[in-house]
Each structure stands twice: as C-alpha cells, then as structure tokens.
Design an enzyme around this catalytic site. Structure first.
Site, PDB file in Angstrom:
ATOM      1  N   SER A  97      -7.045  -6.301 -20.750  1.00 53.25           N
ATOM      2  CA  SER A  97      -6.593  -5.355 -19.739  1.00 53.25           C
ATOM      3  C   SER A  97      -7.716  -4.382 -19.351  1.00 53.25           C
ATOM      4  CB  SER A  97      -5.352  -4.621 -20.257  1.00 53.25           C
ATOM      5  OG  SER A  97      -4.670  -3.981 -19.222  1.00 53.25           O
ATOM      6  N   ASP A 227       2.266 -12.200 -15.919  1.00 56.46           N
ATOM      7  CA  ASP A 227       1.741 -10.875 -16.233  1.00 56.46           C
ATOM      8  C   ASP A 227       2.267  -9.892 -15.193  1.00 56.46           C
ATOM      9  OD1 ASP A 227       0.102  -8.562 -16.519  1.00 56.46           O
ATOM     10  OD2 ASP A 227      -1.475  -9.765 -17.443  1.00 56.46           O
ATOM     11  N   HIS A 256       1.668  -9.964 -20.123  1.00 51.01           N
ATOM     12  CA  HIS A 256       0.416  -9.214 -20.244  1.00 51.01           C
ATOM     13  C   HIS A 256      -0.029  -9.112 -21.699  1.00 51.01           C
ATOM     14  CE1 HIS A 256      -2.679  -6.484 -18.899  1.00 51.01           C
ATOM     15  NE2 HIS A 256      -2.255  -5.512 -19.695  1.00 51.01           N
TER      16      HIS A 256
END
Length: 276
Positions: A97, A227, A256
């Site tokens: 991320s 995601d 995610h």
C-alpha cells in the site's frame, strides 16, 4: 529496541532478525500501521534463512511521533539512512500500500548495489488521486473524508477500516477475524495522529510515475482484483506499464490486506520471486 536517528533528530524503530550475512529482505508497511503488520512474512522468511528487516515509518508505531517530514521525500530519505546504517546490499524491498509507494520512491534513489529486487503489494503507485492526467483516480473528496474522520474520531475510524474494506470483511461469506481487526487498530493507535493525517496526502497525491520509470531492478507487482482501498485498475494495471522489468500477478477476489488474509499464497509467490 533498535533505532536509528535521522538528520532531523527523528528516531526510526526497526527490527533486524536473522544472519547478517544472509540476503536482506526489507518490509515497508502501509498506512497507518507499523512493522508488526509483516509478522507473518518476517517469520516465514526468517525460517527460510533470510535476514528480515522492517521499520516503523516516522510518525507510525514506535518511531518518533513527528509533526514534520511526513511526506515521501523524507520517508525515502529515512530508508536511505536505515540502509546505510545497516549496510544493506542486494536487498529485496517489499512494500504494501503506502509502503509500496515508499519502496518505489526509495529504490529510484537508492545507492548502486543496495537493491536487488522490489515488490509492490496492493501498492498506491503510480498515483491515487483523480486529476486531468489521472481520470481513473479517486476524487480528492474521498481523501478529505479520510482526514475528517481521522480528526473526528480516530479510534472508531481505525475500527471501521479493518472491519470493512481493508480485509474484505464486508464481503458476503467473508471469514472475519476479530484478532486481525484488533491488531490493525492496535498498530494504528500506536502512531501519531498528525503524522497519519499528513500521510494521507503523501499516499494519495504523490506521483510515482517517474520513480517507476527509473527503477531498473526486477519488480513484482501483486494486487488483488477485489482491492477496495487501492483499486487495481488505477494502480497495478498502470504501474506495470511504467517499470522496465516488471511482472504483474493478479489475485482473483483477494482484498487489500491479502498478505494477512492469504499469507500462505502471498508468501509462496514472494519466495519464488526472491529465489528466481
């Protein structure tokens, strides 16, 4: 506990486990978490004989709760300082991320010989926010909403994210883990609210396009096609077109936080890339 001190006096916490002669794998966490988010991967690669390192980004976890320097240039400078302090050579940098943005920003600036490979997991590059140049991005209002919720009630906001979209626990039939939700909340609440507030701009508005173009080591891009935090169409599908030597691996139906919910799958593919 182990720390390095940066040029501006910030203490960066890090873990450094395993043989110092082994190839290092450096893990970069997402917002607003800490090095602890990589516990599973740290133990997995440690068992396979690697040197494993993970740090708490400034303002996060056990590092100094900074009110300045909470942007990608400084994040990358902190990693440069860490790599120099630990004398890391031929390291593999894995970022999830926001940490994937940090990896891209660092690897594009790293000293020659420091980096062997890079991995972006559910990562934010090339850029998240919507603009004329990036029409598929998320509107700025989405990130303004994050900031508003963060200031209004951080503790509740940090329950709602992991209980909902982060791990796909809001999907029908999802196997919800209260422990995972609690651990996300624990990590988030360890950090400083000002740093977390600033980091929203860092992960959403930083343009990593030129970073991706500069990277000349092999890059593995891993992304779940469900995601809900960093939609794949405006991240991984664009990033793979910008790197010189990249491989894109898409995970059908995964969220995610797939490195936590599907650690065995992700670890096996990471190991194959590291060894390959």
């Amino acid at each position: 506990m182990s720390f390095i001190t940066t040029k501006d006096g910030v203490q960066i916490f890090y873990k450094d486990w395993g043989p110092k002669t082994a190839q290092p794998i450096v893990f970069h966490h997402g917002w607003p978490l800490s090095a602890d988010d990589w516990d599973n991967q740290m133990m997995f690669f440690l068992a396979h004989g690697y040197r494993v390192i993970a740090h708490d980004r400034r303002g996060h976890g056990r590092s100094t709760q900074t009110d300045t320097g909470n942007e990608m240039d400084t994040y990358a400078a902190d990693v440069i300082a860490l790599a120099a302090a630990l004398d890391l050579k031929s390291a593999i940098h894995v970022g999830h991320s926001t940490g994937g943005g940090e990896v891209a920003h660092y690897v594009a600036r790293a000293e020659k010989g420091r980096v062997a490979k890079a991995v972006l997991v559910g990562a934010v590059p090339p850029i998240m926010v919507k603009s004329d140049k990036n029409p598929g991005g998320l509107p700025l209002e989405v990130f303004d909403g994050f900031r508003t919720q963060l200031v209004a009630n951080r503790a509740q906001f940090y329950r709602d994210i992991p209980a909902g979209p982060f791990y796909g626990f809001n999907r029908a039939g999802a196997k919800v883990s209260e422990g995972v939700i609690d651990n996300w909340w624990r990590q988030g609440m360890m950090g400083g609210i000002k740093a977390h507030y600033d980091c929203i701009k860092a992960f959403s508005e930083t343009d990593f396009t030129e970073d991706l173009k500069k990277i000349d080591v092999p890059v593995l891009i891993m992304h779940g096609d469900d995601d809900q935090i960093v939609p794949i169409a405006d991240s991984a599908h664009l990033a793979i077109k910008l790197v010189k030597n990249g491989t894109l691996k898409v995970y059908k139906g995964l969220p995610h936080g797939m490195a936590t919910t599907h650690a065995d799958t992700i670890n096996a593919d990471l190991l194959a890339f590291v060894k390959g």
